[in-house]
Write an enzyme that holds these catalytic residues in place. Structure first.
Site, PDB file in Angstrom:
ATOM      1  N   ARG A  21       0.830  -1.213   0.000  1.00 24.45           N
ATOM      2  CA  ARG A  21       0.000   0.000   0.000  1.00 24.45           C
ATOM      3  C   ARG A  21       0.861   1.259   0.000  1.00 24.45           C
ATOM      4  O   ARG A  21       0.470   2.300  -0.487  1.00 24.45           O
ATOM      5  CB  ARG A  21      -0.954  -0.007   1.201  1.00 24.45           C
ATOM      6  N   ASN A  41      -5.146 -18.719  12.821  1.00 23.62           N
ATOM      7  CA  ASN A  41      -4.673 -19.573  13.928  1.00 23.62           C
ATOM      8  C   ASN A  41      -5.718 -19.615  15.041  1.00 23.62           C
ATOM      9  O   ASN A  41      -5.983 -20.661  15.623  1.00 23.62           O
ATOM     10  CB  ASN A  41      -3.407 -19.040  14.616  1.00 23.62           C
ATOM     11  N   CYS A  42      -6.271 -18.417  15.312  1.00 25.01           N
ATOM     12  CA  CYS A  42      -7.142 -18.284  16.475  1.00 25.01           C
ATOM     13  C   CYS A  42      -8.451 -19.056  16.296  1.00 25.01           C
ATOM     14  O   CYS A  42      -9.141 -19.344  17.270  1.00 25.01           O
ATOM     15  CB  CYS A  42      -7.426 -16.807  16.752  1.00 25.01           C
ATOM     16  N   THR A 273      16.174  -5.351  14.029  1.00 25.35           N
ATOM     17  CA  THR A 273      17.035  -6.268  14.789  1.00 25.35           C
ATOM     18  C   THR A 273      18.416  -5.633  14.939  1.00 25.35           C
ATOM     19  O   THR A 273      18.614  -4.466  14.553  1.00 25.35           O
ATOM     20  CB  THR A 273      17.186  -7.605  14.039  1.00 25.35           C
ATOM     21  N   TYR A 279      14.328  -6.534   9.920  1.00 29.15           N
ATOM     22  CA  TYR A 279      13.306  -6.247  10.928  1.00 29.15           C
ATOM     23  C   TYR A 279      12.726  -7.584  11.411  1.00 29.15           C
ATOM     24  O   TYR A 279      12.827  -8.598  10.718  1.00 29.15           O
ATOM     25  CB  TYR A 279      12.178  -5.402  10.316  1.00 29.15           C
ATOM     26  N   ALA A 280      12.144  -7.587  12.592  1.00 31.29           N
ATOM     27  CA  ALA A 280      11.489  -8.812  13.066  1.00 31.29           C
ATOM     28  C   ALA A 280      10.215  -8.430  13.812  1.00 31.29           C
ATOM     29  O   ALA A 280      10.159  -7.390  14.498  1.00 31.29           O
ATOM     30  CB  ALA A 280      12.419  -9.614  13.960  1.00 31.29           C
ATOM     31  N   ASP A 283       5.410 -13.253  17.203  1.00 31.96           N
ATOM     32  CA  ASP A 283       5.716 -14.125  18.345  1.00 31.96           C
ATOM     33  C   ASP A 283       7.210 -14.389  18.516  1.00 31.96           C
ATOM     34  O   ASP A 283       7.642 -14.827  19.584  1.00 31.96           O
ATOM     35  CB  ASP A 283       5.028 -15.489  18.159  1.00 31.96           C
ATOM     36  N   TYR A 426     -25.441   3.455  28.087  1.00 34.99           N
ATOM     37  CA  TYR A 426     -26.362   2.768  28.994  1.00 34.99           C
ATOM     38  C   TYR A 426     -27.799   2.762  28.481  1.00 34.99           C
ATOM     39  O   TYR A 426     -28.348   3.794  28.121  1.00 34.99           O
ATOM     40  CB  TYR A 426     -26.337   3.409  30.393  1.00 34.99           C
ATOM     41  N   LYS A 434     -24.576   3.137  36.360  1.00 38.64           N
ATOM     42  CA  LYS A 434     -23.176   3.047  36.797  1.00 38.64           C
ATOM     43  C   LYS A 434     -22.656   1.737  36.222  1.00 38.64           C
ATOM     44  O   LYS A 434     -22.939   0.657  36.753  1.00 38.64           O
ATOM     45  CB  LYS A 434     -23.080   3.027  38.321  1.00 38.64           C
TER      46      LYS A 434
HETATM   47  C1  LIG Z   1      -4.600 -22.464  18.224  1.00 42.63           C
HETATM   48  C2  LIG Z   1      -4.207 -21.039  18.406  1.00 42.63           C
HETATM   49  C3  LIG Z   1      -5.138 -20.134  18.876  1.00 42.63           C
HETATM   50  C4  LIG Z   1      -4.771 -18.806  19.071  1.00 42.63           C
HETATM   51  N1  LIG Z   1      -5.720 -17.934  19.519  1.00 42.63           N
HETATM   52  C5  LIG Z   1      -5.397 -16.634  19.668  1.00 42.63           C
HETATM   53  C6  LIG Z   1      -6.373 -15.685  20.056  1.00 42.63           C
HETATM   54  O1  LIG Z   1      -7.549 -16.035  20.234  1.00 42.63           O
HETATM   55  N2  LIG Z   1      -5.994 -14.398  20.229  1.00 42.63           N
HETATM   56  C7  LIG Z   1      -4.709 -13.986  20.015  1.00 42.63           C
HETATM   57  O2  LIG Z   1      -4.406 -12.805  20.181  1.00 42.63           O
HETATM   58  N3  LIG Z   1      -3.758 -14.863  19.629  1.00 42.63           N
HETATM   59  C8  LIG Z   1      -4.074 -16.161  19.442  1.00 42.63           C
HETATM   60  N4  LIG Z   1      -3.114 -17.041  19.020  1.00 42.63           N
HETATM   61  C9  LIG Z   1      -1.744 -16.560  18.820  1.00 42.63           C
HETATM   62  C10 LIG Z   1      -1.584 -15.898  17.458  1.00 42.63           C
HETATM   63  O3  LIG Z   1      -2.044 -16.768  16.476  1.00 42.63           O
HETATM   64  C11 LIG Z   1      -0.119 -15.555  17.250  1.00 42.63           C
HETATM   65  O4  LIG Z   1       0.264 -14.651  18.245  1.00 42.63           O
HETATM   66  C12 LIG Z   1       0.137 -14.934  15.899  1.00 42.63           C
HETATM   67  O5  LIG Z   1      -0.287 -15.780  14.864  1.00 42.63           O
HETATM   68  C13 LIG Z   1       1.633 -14.652  15.728  1.00 42.63           C
HETATM   69  O6  LIG Z   1       1.897 -14.194  14.458  1.00 42.63           O
HETATM   70  P1  LIG Z   1       3.312 -14.414  13.782  1.00 42.63           P
HETATM   71  O7  LIG Z   1       3.231 -13.806  12.431  1.00 42.63           O
HETATM   72  O8  LIG Z   1       4.379 -13.973  14.690  1.00 42.63           O
HETATM   73  O9  LIG Z   1       3.473 -15.985  13.676  1.00 42.63           O
HETATM   74  P2  LIG Z   1       2.554 -17.055  12.953  1.00 42.63           P
HETATM   75  O10 LIG Z   1       1.211 -16.521  12.721  1.00 42.63           O
HETATM   76  O11 LIG Z   1       2.702 -18.310  13.719  1.00 42.63           O
HETATM   77  O12 LIG Z   1       3.252 -17.245  11.540  1.00 42.63           O
HETATM   78  C14 LIG Z   1       4.576 -17.675  11.415  1.00 42.63           C
HETATM   79  C15 LIG Z   1       4.732 -18.418  10.109  1.00 42.63           C
HETATM   80  O13 LIG Z   1       6.106 -18.469   9.785  1.00 42.63           O
HETATM   81  C16 LIG Z   1       6.378 -19.686   9.148  1.00 42.63           C
HETATM   82  N5  LIG Z   1       7.826 -19.951   9.240  1.00 42.63           N
HETATM   83  C17 LIG Z   1       8.558 -20.129  10.374  1.00 42.63           C
HETATM   84  N6  LIG Z   1       9.853 -20.286  10.070  1.00 42.63           N
HETATM   85  C18 LIG Z   1       9.952 -20.221   8.734  1.00 42.63           C
HETATM   86  C19 LIG Z   1      11.048 -20.327   7.827  1.00 42.63           C
HETATM   87  N7  LIG Z   1      12.277 -20.515   8.257  1.00 42.63           N
HETATM   88  N8  LIG Z   1      10.787 -20.208   6.500  1.00 42.63           N
HETATM   89  C20 LIG Z   1       9.522 -20.001   6.041  1.00 42.63           C
HETATM   90  N9  LIG Z   1       8.460 -19.897   6.855  1.00 42.63           N
HETATM   91  C21 LIG Z   1       8.667 -19.999   8.184  1.00 42.63           C
HETATM   92  C22 LIG Z   1       5.532 -20.692   9.910  1.00 42.63           C
HETATM   93  O14 LIG Z   1       5.280 -21.827   9.120  1.00 42.63           O
HETATM   94  C23 LIG Z   1       4.276 -19.879  10.207  1.00 42.63           C
HETATM   95  O15 LIG Z   1       3.257 -20.140   9.260  1.00 42.63           O
HETATM   96  C24 LIG Z   1      -3.448 -18.382  18.792  1.00 42.63           C
HETATM   97  C25 LIG Z   1      -2.513 -19.287  18.312  1.00 42.63           C
HETATM   98  C26 LIG Z   1      -2.887 -20.604  18.103  1.00 42.63           C
HETATM   99  C27 LIG Z   1      -1.880 -21.570  17.573  1.00 42.63           C
END
Ligand SMILES: Cc1cc2nc3c(=O)[nH]c(=O)nc-3n(C[C@H](O)[C@H](O)[C@H](O)COP(=O)(O)OP(=O)(O)OC[C@H]3O[C@@H](n4cnc5c(N)ncnc54)[C@H](O)[C@@H]3O)c2cc1C
Length: 556
Positions: A21, A41-42, A273, A279-280, A283, A426, A434
């Site tokens: 964008r 994921n969620c 980083t 950048y990172a 999770d 309310y 309240k």
């Molecule tokens: C079952 C479940 C339920 C959840 N529920 C909630 C919720 O309700 N609310 C909430 O806030 N959070 C929730 N979370 C957490 C949330 O999903 C994560 O915090 C979020 O997805 C993190 O995003 P991310 O991009 O850091 O990692 P992810 O979304 O995990 O994505 C990382 C991706 O990187 C890929 N990868 C890793 N290493 C490499 C590599 N070397 N080369 C290529 N690809 C790679 C992986 O395959 C993965 O697909 C939940 C997680 C799970 C598993």
């Protein structure tokens, strides 16, 4: 500019689309080692429980759509195996064609997420033992359930994902046993709040073992035997491990990028980083805790998405800082909603931050309008200026909006005095004049202003019974149903006529159901000249669940 992104889900996908964008001419490539990008994921636990019925609903964005709308090249089944920082290249393994190749970058974004922790327990490698992180995990669990129709499941670890699995497996008619190492479930909660959920699990016939762990699983022909450190053995058909995640830092470590003290990739407040071209986000990184400023790992989807956007902004020359994560979270546990924001009491103690706390149990909407239920709020605030440090809320309805108000209040740096003034929407079906948030503000402010001296539930067991009178000011019918041991009963409405029954030479601890009648009694007694008085914060609605047995074993 050529920007490569490792990981195509929450952080990676949001960085990629924001980049596009902002810069129509950049070359953007996402590398994702799995089959799917941008999946929900969620939502995964709810597909297992069949609340979400179609697998397609879990995939928010496909590589094809990403290409068409955003002109982003998405390479699924491509794992990034190395970063050559000197050459500004990454090494990629094309999994389907089993080929390795290199790609140059001007900027690189790491969004590899986190991986489930699997403790080294004998038997955890069997085909009926699962973790849940992605769509293939989800399908494997679902297929197992559909094929073998398990009757019993053990869920190891009672964090958010573990608890979502509990509910969704229960929905499939599977009897659940939870094994949790800590003395409570759901670490973001403090014990009093967790105890409300423990009691709810009892109502749902979920077996709960606390302060216990699986030390071995023995697999037999028709069942598995989970052997616990306590010596107990539990027969089960299925085991799910949900003891938490660790940041995915393999690539970063290999490239000698700095790792923080909590084990996540270290970034500055622009999400850069230790290499200025990398950048990172998400999770995989360590963030600063919004309240304490301490480094922490707070793996949540909202922060990951926001960080992706901020990293993209910074790459495109829009300087933006990430202010930290406050850990706002929400969870459905059967009929209850459990939510938290900011620091809990355990964290405030660990960080050495002084705090005061209040407990309130208010009606979710006007009590005269049908269907009102209790919303229990624990508020943590600074004893000096009343600044809000954290909140936990549990209830059956209206929890989500209250936690969001309090999360916003924390971001705005508000105090408990300002909560009193919030003008919240309310009408009888939705709230009270309240609102429960206003009530939490009133109670906390009264504590700080000295209008109201309180005692917390955990001090009741330590009082000197000779020198203290426990005064239950509820109606006699409530008193008869159960009270705190040793208490006498004078209902608040009869207090003024019975002052002679209260010895003036003793300390007085007042209590009622939720704290309000105790507060009214407190104000009467103080003005009638009684001295050493305290009201039990949160009343018996806080005291009883917390002082009951928390675990819930041998019910199946
Ligand atoms: C079952 C479940 C339920 C959840 N529920 C909630 C919720 O309700 N609310 C909430 O806030 N959070 C929730 N979370 C957490 C949330 O999903 C994560 O915090 C979020 O997805 C993190 O995003 P991310 O991009 O850091 O990692 P992810 O979304 O995990 O994505 C990382 C991706 O990187 C890929 N990868 C890793 N290493 C490499 C590599 N070397 N080369 C290529 N690809 C790679 C992986 O395959 C993965 O697909 C939940 C997680 C799970 C598993």
């Amino acid at each position: 500019m050529k920007i490569l992104i490792v990981g195509g889900v929450a952080g990676g996908a949001s960085a990629a689309t924001r980049l596009r964008r902002l810069d129509e001419n950049a070359e953007i490539i996402i590398f994702e080692r799995g089959e799917f990008i941008s999946f929900a994921n969620c939502g995964l636990p709810y597909y297992i429980g069949e609340t979400i019925k179609s697998k397609n609903k879990l995939v928010v964005q496909s590589p094809k759509k990403m290409q068409k709308r955003f002109n982003i090249d998405v390479k699924t089944f491509h794992e990034v195996t190395e970063i050559d920082r000197k050459q500004k290249q990454i090494m990629i393994h094309d999994i389907k064609n089993d080929k390795n190749y290199r790609e140059n970058y001007d900027k690189l974004i790491l969004a590899p997420g986190a991986a489930p922790i699997i403790p080294p327990v004998e038997g955890f490698n069997a085909p009926n033992v699962f973790t849940l992180r992605d769509i293939p995990d989800t399908l494997a669990i679902k297929q197992f359930i559909d094929k073998y129709k398990p009757k019993k499941a053990v869920v190891v670890g009672a964090g958010y994902i573990g608890m979502e699995l509990v509910e969704n497996l229960h929905k499939k008619g599977i009897a659940i046993t939870i094994i949790e190492l800590a003395d409570q479930i759901l670490a973001p909660l403090d014990p009093e709040m967790a105890s409300l959920v423990h009691q709810h699990l009892k109502e749902k016939n979920v077996e709960l073992y606390l302060k216990d762990a699986v030390k071995e699983v023995a697999h037999q022909d028709n069942y598995s035997l989970a052997k616990l450190t306590s010596g107990k053995e539990i027969k089960t058909d299925l085991i799910l491990i949900g003891i938490g995640v660790r940041p995915e830092v393999t690539l970063a470590k290999k490239a000698s990028l700095e790792i923080g003290k909590r084990g996540g990739i270290k970034v500055d407040n622009h999400l850069k980083t230790s290499d200025s071209d990398i950048y990172a986000v998400g999770d995989a990184i360590e963030v600063s805790d919004y309240i304490s400023g301490e480094q922490g790992l707070i793996p949540l989807a909202g922060p990951a998405n926001k960080q992706g956007r901020i990293a993209a902004n910074n790459i495109c020359g829009i300087s933006e800082k990430y202010d930290g994560t406050q850990g706002t979270s929400i969870l459905k546990v059967f009929d209850m909603t459990v939510a938290a924001t900011g620091n809990n009491e355990k964290l405030l103690k660990r960080f050495g931050i002084s705090y005061e706390k209040s407990f309130t149990h208010s009606a979710s909407h006007s009590e005269y309008y049908p269907g009102a239920q209790t919303v229990s709020i624990k508020l943590l605030f600074s004893p000096g200026n009343g600044k809000i440090l954290g909140a936990q809320i549990i209830g059956h309805q209206g929890v989500d909006k209250r936690i969001d108000v309090l999360a916003t209040a924390i971001r705005a740096g508000m105090t408990v005095y300002e909560l009193e003034k919030l003008e919240l929407a309310y009408a009888p079906p939705y709230s009270s004049a309240k609102d429960p948030v206003n009530m939490a503000g009133y109670v906390a402010s009264n504590i700080l202003k000295g209008d109201h001296a309180i005692i917390h539930w955990d001090k009741i067991g330590k009082i000197d019974k000779e020198k203290t009178i426990l005064l239950d000011v509820r109606h006699p019918s409530e008193f008869k149903q159960g009270t705190i041991e040793g208490a006498i009963n004078i209902p608040v409405d009869e207090l003024r006529d019975n002052l002679d029954k209260i010895p003036k030479n003793k300390k007085i601890i007042l209590f009622c159901k939720q704290g309000l009648r105790g507060y009214i009694a407190y104000r009467i007694l103080v003005q009638k000249g009684f001295k050493d008085i305290k009201n039990l914060s949160g009343g018996i609605l806080t005291y009883f669940p917390t002082t009951q047995k928390q675990s819930n074993m041998d019910i199946h």
